[in-house]
Write an enzyme that holds these catalytic residues in place. Sequence first.
Site, PDB file in Angstrom:
ATOM      1  N   ASP A  15       3.032  -0.953  11.584  1.00 34.59           N
ATOM      2  CA  ASP A  15       3.219  -2.373  12.488  1.00 34.59           C
ATOM      3  C   ASP A  15       4.720  -3.173  11.829  1.00 34.59           C
ATOM      4  OD1 ASP A  15       2.768  -2.844   9.632  1.00 34.59           O
ATOM      5  OD2 ASP A  15       0.954  -4.015  10.022  1.00 34.59           O
ATOM      6  N   ARG A  71      -5.244  -2.133   9.459  1.00 30.26           N
ATOM      7  CA  ARG A  71      -5.050  -3.541   9.406  1.00 30.26           C
ATOM      8  C   ARG A  71      -5.085  -4.204  10.789  1.00 30.26           C
ATOM      9  NH1 ARG A  71      -2.013  -5.056   4.341  1.00 30.26           N
ATOM     10  NH2 ARG A  71      -4.028  -5.512   3.367  1.00 30.26           N
ATOM     11  N   ARG A 126       0.587  -5.148  -5.042  1.00 28.89           N
ATOM     12  CA  ARG A 126       0.849  -6.200  -3.965  1.00 28.89           C
ATOM     13  C   ARG A 126       1.161  -7.462  -4.733  1.00 28.89           C
ATOM     14  NH1 ARG A 126      -0.722  -3.872   0.731  1.00 28.89           N
ATOM     15  NH2 ARG A 126      -2.766  -2.375   0.616  1.00 28.89           N
ATOM     16  N   THR A 128       4.873   2.026   6.217  1.00 29.11           N
ATOM     17  CA  THR A 128       3.419   1.840   6.010  1.00 29.11           C
ATOM     18  C   THR A 128       2.719   2.877   7.096  1.00 29.11           C
ATOM     19  OG1 THR A 128       1.860   0.105   6.764  1.00 29.11           O
ATOM     20  CG2 THR A 128       3.939  -0.045   8.049  1.00 29.11           C
ATOM     21  N   ASP A 180       0.237   1.922   8.706  1.00 28.11           N
ATOM     22  CA  ASP A 180       0.022   0.961   9.829  1.00 28.11           C
ATOM     23  C   ASP A 180       1.010   1.059  11.191  1.00 28.11           C
ATOM     24  OD1 ASP A 180      -2.132   0.314   8.183  1.00 28.11           O
ATOM     25  OD2 ASP A 180      -1.188  -1.681   7.427  1.00 28.11           O
ATOM     26  N   ASP A 225       5.465  -5.178   5.675  1.00 29.58           N
ATOM     27  CA  ASP A 225       6.133  -6.672   6.133  1.00 29.58           C
ATOM     28  C   ASP A 225       6.036  -7.436   4.924  1.00 29.58           C
ATOM     29  OD1 ASP A 225       6.462  -8.369   8.465  1.00 29.58           O
ATOM     30  OD2 ASP A 225       4.717  -9.150   7.961  1.00 29.58           O
ATOM     31  N   GLY A 281       0.888  -1.285  -0.096  1.00 32.12           N
ATOM     32  CA  GLY A 281      -0.168   0.152   0.096  1.00 32.12           C
ATOM     33  C   GLY A 281       0.701   1.174  -0.109  1.00 32.12           C
TER      34      GLY A 281
END
Length: 338
Positions: A128, A170, A71, A124, A126, A102, A10
């Site tokens: 994460d 997410r 992706r 990202t 996110d 990731d 993304g």
Amino acid sequence: MRIGILTGGGDCPGLNPAIRGAVFRALDFGDECVGIAEGWKGLLFGQTEPLDLVRVDEIIDRGGTILGTSRTNPLKSPELIQQTINNIAMLGLDAIVAIGGDDTLGVAAKLAELGVNVVGVPKTMDNDVSGTDFTFGFDSAVSVALDASRRLKDTAQSHRRILVLEVMGRHAGWVALYTGIGSGADYTLIPEVPLDWDAMTSQVLTAYRRKKYAFVVVSEGVEVTKVTTEELDDFGHMLLQNRGVGPQIARILEERTGISTRSATIGHIQRGGSPTLFDRILGSRVGVKAIEMIHDGEFGRMAALRGTEIDSIPLADAVNNLKSVPQEWVDLLKVFSK
Ligand code: F6P
């Protein structure tokens, strides 16, 4: 050296500063940079463009990625892995800078194991990715969510309503957590904490009685109902936005409280726009570091923010190990639920 640069997964604000940082630093070494189109897909099909100073000079404040992204997962079959490795040789690339989350970094780690000269740059919205304190994209995304929160609170106050904001992130709750604390939300739901309907209803009612409105932030990854069949992408992820967690929470809250409730989902709006200052600086620094790592022969590693320093850490320490919200943060969140 001839260095290939790609952005996968993304998009998020900060990718262009990272590309620019890498190209600027590469020029100091007399390297030639090649932009690989749309992540690993560009390596599968040999789609590239020259990346020189003119191409990157003005992109520091642009959202998205000038290289495009996808992706695409080249680890899906041994043939695709071989095709990727062959194309790296065919394009005459001495090293690859893989900028991604990731999934993209997982591919980079595997290719490094197979002998490809690859370094990783984490990104990202996110936040994460393990091994780095922050990823660029996160600060910009939360800034957008904070702006949305301010607007939603205005209308909630006027109509004496409950307003629910659904944010992305997410399966990690960082975006919701920072948005919740930063906006002064009355209740924040993150995937790391199982949903407790009674606790949420009671807290929302307490806040409503005091202020005549209430504001709730929910992460898209919160499980409202058990979901069994969903379409998965190349890396095995489902599109969480389709679950409609925000609208579901709003409907049930309205039923339970009897108070008019609305929801808003800001979705991809969080991923666009000009990067914040933090993301411009972080993106630039990790882009620069990636090129320095290549010249130091630090392949199979990733540029990571540790405190105020940019370090090089093994890619293996960063991938397959989602950085989720720890208990200290959950406790902090509780302090602001009154
Ligand atoms: O990983 C970034 C992210 O924005 C997630 O927060 C979200 O779940 C997902 O991407 C959306 O993916 P897509 O852009 O494919 O709809």
